[in-house]
Design an enzyme around this catalytic site. Structure first.
Site, PDB file in Angstrom:
ATOM      1  N   ARG A 230      33.454 -49.789 -37.295  1.00 45.12           N
ATOM      2  CA  ARG A 230      32.687 -50.601 -36.353  1.00 45.12           C
ATOM      3  C   ARG A 230      32.734 -52.044 -36.849  1.00 45.12           C
ATOM      4  NH1 ARG A 230      33.282 -47.124 -33.318  1.00 45.12           N
ATOM      5  NH2 ARG A 230      31.770 -45.903 -32.145  1.00 45.12           N
ATOM      6  N   ASP A 254      40.735 -53.083 -36.119  1.00 39.35           N
ATOM      7  CA  ASP A 254      40.764 -52.404 -34.817  1.00 39.35           C
ATOM      8  C   ASP A 254      39.431 -52.616 -34.106  1.00 39.35           C
ATOM      9  OD1 ASP A 254      42.005 -50.644 -32.858  1.00 39.35           O
ATOM     10  OD2 ASP A 254      40.484 -49.184 -33.435  1.00 39.35           O
ATOM     11  N   GLU A 259      32.960 -57.573 -30.205  1.00 40.57           N
ATOM     12  CA  GLU A 259      34.038 -57.101 -29.317  1.00 40.57           C
ATOM     13  C   GLU A 259      33.586 -56.706 -27.907  1.00 40.57           C
ATOM     14  OE1 GLU A 259      35.159 -53.488 -31.619  1.00 40.57           O
ATOM     15  OE2 GLU A 259      34.595 -52.343 -29.852  1.00 40.57           O
TER      16      GLU A 259
HETATM   17  P1  NAD Z   1      31.697 -38.875 -40.190  1.00 37.17           P
HETATM   18  O1  NAD Z   1      30.258 -38.762 -39.798  1.00 37.17           O
HETATM   19  O2  NAD Z   1      32.518 -37.645 -40.283  1.00 37.17           O
HETATM   20  O3  NAD Z   1      31.815 -39.642 -41.590  1.00 37.17           O
HETATM   21  C1  NAD Z   1      31.068 -40.784 -41.917  1.00 37.17           C
HETATM   22  C2  NAD Z   1      30.880 -40.791 -43.427  1.00 37.17           C
HETATM   23  O4  NAD Z   1      30.203 -42.001 -43.765  1.00 37.17           O
HETATM   24  C3  NAD Z   1      30.030 -39.616 -43.932  1.00 37.17           C
HETATM   25  O5  NAD Z   1      30.672 -38.962 -45.004  1.00 37.17           O
HETATM   26  C4  NAD Z   1      28.740 -40.274 -44.393  1.00 37.17           C
HETATM   27  O6  NAD Z   1      28.126 -39.622 -45.493  1.00 37.17           O
HETATM   28  C5  NAD Z   1      29.246 -41.668 -44.769  1.00 37.17           C
HETATM   29  N1  NAD Z   1      28.187 -42.662 -44.833  1.00 37.17           N
HETATM   30  C6  NAD Z   1      27.026 -42.708 -44.131  1.00 37.17           C
HETATM   31  N2  NAD Z   1      26.314 -43.783 -44.509  1.00 37.17           N
HETATM   32  C7  NAD Z   1      27.035 -44.420 -45.459  1.00 37.17           C
HETATM   33  C8  NAD Z   1      26.808 -45.575 -46.240  1.00 37.17           C
HETATM   34  N3  NAD Z   1      25.687 -46.304 -46.110  1.00 37.17           N
HETATM   35  N4  NAD Z   1      27.772 -45.936 -47.120  1.00 37.17           N
HETATM   36  C9  NAD Z   1      28.901 -45.195 -47.271  1.00 37.17           C
HETATM   37  N5  NAD Z   1      29.152 -44.089 -46.567  1.00 37.17           N
HETATM   38  C10 NAD Z   1      28.231 -43.704 -45.670  1.00 37.17           C
HETATM   39  O7  NAD Z   1      32.324 -39.919 -39.159  1.00 37.17           O
HETATM   40  P2  NAD Z   1      33.871 -40.082 -38.791  1.00 37.17           P
HETATM   41  O8  NAD Z   1      34.204 -39.175 -37.664  1.00 37.17           O
HETATM   42  O9  NAD Z   1      34.680 -40.052 -40.033  1.00 37.17           O
HETATM   43  O10 NAD Z   1      33.848 -41.568 -38.183  1.00 37.17           O
HETATM   44  C11 NAD Z   1      33.612 -42.701 -39.012  1.00 37.17           C
HETATM   45  C12 NAD Z   1      33.382 -43.917 -38.127  1.00 37.17           C
HETATM   46  O11 NAD Z   1      34.616 -44.215 -37.442  1.00 37.17           O
HETATM   47  C13 NAD Z   1      32.374 -43.677 -36.979  1.00 37.17           C
HETATM   48  O12 NAD Z   1      31.070 -43.995 -37.399  1.00 37.17           O
HETATM   49  C14 NAD Z   1      32.844 -44.607 -35.913  1.00 37.17           C
HETATM   50  O13 NAD Z   1      32.088 -45.797 -35.982  1.00 37.17           O
HETATM   51  C15 NAD Z   1      34.303 -44.913 -36.251  1.00 37.17           C
HETATM   52  N6  NAD Z   1      35.254 -44.515 -35.207  1.00 37.17           N
HETATM   53  C16 NAD Z   1      36.141 -45.434 -34.729  1.00 37.17           C
HETATM   54  C17 NAD Z   1      37.085 -45.088 -33.770  1.00 37.17           C
HETATM   55  C18 NAD Z   1      38.102 -46.079 -33.239  1.00 37.17           C
HETATM   56  O14 NAD Z   1      38.747 -45.818 -32.217  1.00 37.17           O
HETATM   57  N7  NAD Z   1      38.315 -47.207 -33.893  1.00 37.17           N
HETATM   58  C19 NAD Z   1      37.092 -43.791 -33.279  1.00 37.17           C
HETATM   59  C20 NAD Z   1      36.185 -42.854 -33.799  1.00 37.17           C
HETATM   60  C21 NAD Z   1      35.264 -43.222 -34.765  1.00 37.17           C
END
Ligand code: NAD
Length: 344
Positions: A230, A254, A259
């Site tokens: 994000r 990305d 945005e």
């Molecule tokens: P997920 O929930 O599987 O993993 C997120 C990880 O972040 C978890 O392991 C969690 O423990 C960790 N986390 C939480 N708070 C934290 C902190 N303060 N510091 C460090 N780590 C922390 O999520 P995911 O499916 O891997 O997705 C990750 C992110 O990717 C989503 O939050 C979303 O914003 C983003 N995303 C972007 C796109 C895109 O098209 N660019 C698409 C899907 C998701």
């Protein structure tokens, strides 16, 4: 069952129409994003289907509730744009936790390779029959240290890809995964020791601007920063200063913190009012894609199918396993008793 589908793009419509055929759900497709001004479009609908840049704050939730909307079906993983706590007791909220972590992890690697091997420059040169290699020297990934922030579904997939390249993987996560074969370190150690940093944690009050001028100061000179998570994880102005001072070697973005009114739309031929974004794009070592990481055929199909399963599951059985918990913000199985296992 009628659902107002906000912020519709052609590819959304195609994938949802294909999957919705036998679902009993009729989607009303709107190009507008959800906001207080467009909430009225969902009058007569049981639910709304929204994406990353729709606004779903307390005022919008109250308006939807007043209109009789029962369900907000997010067709994405992140839900930082929804006031989940305010919705408690009014509207049920589902999301699509995983549709293809590989899509995003592979895009992160694609951006990294493009950037450090100057593929974006070579592509333009050879199209103009310029076969010179001057200025195109890159560096090997093999043996370099990558810092992965957030080792959930996407971070894990990215760490595995990096290991395949022979890189040393450092990781930081608020909740480390003991089964993952990476070296967990503090965020501070990761920032100080990585050649490349890739962000894969959610945006929340702990992670807002986790990359700012102070953290950039502590990074190695020439650091490559990748953000497919994000935009607001990075202070964009601080990033720009880090690039201008030559501290940052490259940035692969990305997502971008401002945005929402720009990405996904065609502004070619217009003057963009965002000087920070314009300057970032003008830098030779910055690559920007328009929140595209999720965009694979497999992911689109999974997003449509899971969203429809979430909606049907709720209306048929009274709950969906992908309903968000209104207290802790997590999905199913956050601890308490009862069917959906939520802590409320
Ligand atoms: P997920 O929930 O599987 O993993 C997120 C990880 O972040 C978890 O392991 C969690 O423990 C960790 N986390 C939480 N708070 C934290 C902190 N303060 N510091 C460090 N780590 C922390 O999520 P995911 O499916 O891997 O997705 C990750 C992110 O990717 C989503 O939050 C979303 O914003 C983003 N995303 C972007 C796109 C895109 O098209 N660019 C698409 C899907 C998701």
């Amino acid at each position: 069952m009628n659902f107002a589908f906000y912020d519709t793009k052609q590819y959304d419509r195609e994938s949802f129409e294909k999957v919705a055929e036998k679902s009993g759900i009729s989607f009303k497709f709107f190009e507008d994003k959800l906001s207080i001004d467009t909430a009225e479009l969902s009058r007569g609908c049981e639910g709304v289907c929204i994406f990353v840049n729709d606004v779903c704050d307390a005022a919008v939730i109250d308006k939807l509730y007043e209109l009789g909307v029962k369900v907000i079906a997010l067709r994405c993983a992140g839900y930082n744009n929804v006031d989940v706590h305010h919705a408690f007791g009014k509207i049920h909220i589902f999301h699509v936790p995983a549709y293809s972590p590989y899509a995003i992890a592979e895009h992160a690697m694609a951006m990294l390779l493009t950037s450090i091997r100057r593929i974006h420059k070579a592509y333009i040169r050879t199209r103009e029959f310029n076969f010179s290699l001057n200025g195109l020297a890159g560096f090997d990934l093999h043996g370099k240290t990558v810092g992965v922030v957030g080792t959930g579904r996407i971070g894990k997939a990215f760490a595995n890809i990096c290991r395949g390249f022979g890189m040393n993987v450092l990781a930081y996560d608020k909740f480390p995964d003991s089964e993952l074969d990476v070296k967990y370190v503090s965020l501070f150690e990761l920032i100080e020791n990585s050649d490349i940093i890739s962000l894969h944690c959610p945006l929340n009050k702990d992670t807002y601007h986790m990359i700012d001028s102070d953290t950039i100061e502590k990074m190695k000179k020439g650091i490559v920063i990748i953000n497919t998570s994000r935009g607001a994880l990075i202070d964009a102005q601080a990033l720009l200063e880090g690039i201008k001072s030559r501290k940052i070697g490259a940035a692969c973005l990305d997502v971008y913190e401002e945005e929402s009114d720009i990405f996904f739309e065609d502004f070619s031929g217009h003057i963009i009012d965002d000087d920070t974004l314009s300057l970032l794009i003008s830098m030779p070592n910055v690559i920007v894609t328009s929140h595209q990481a999720f965009l694979t055929n497999e992911a689109l199909q999974n997003i449509a199918q899971t969203t429809i399963d979430n909606i049907n599951g709720f209306f048929e059985n009274g709950y969906s396993k992908n309903e968000l918990c209104y207290r802790c913000g997590k999905t199913a199985d956050c601890g308490a008793n009862g069917k959906p296992k939520k802590c409320f």
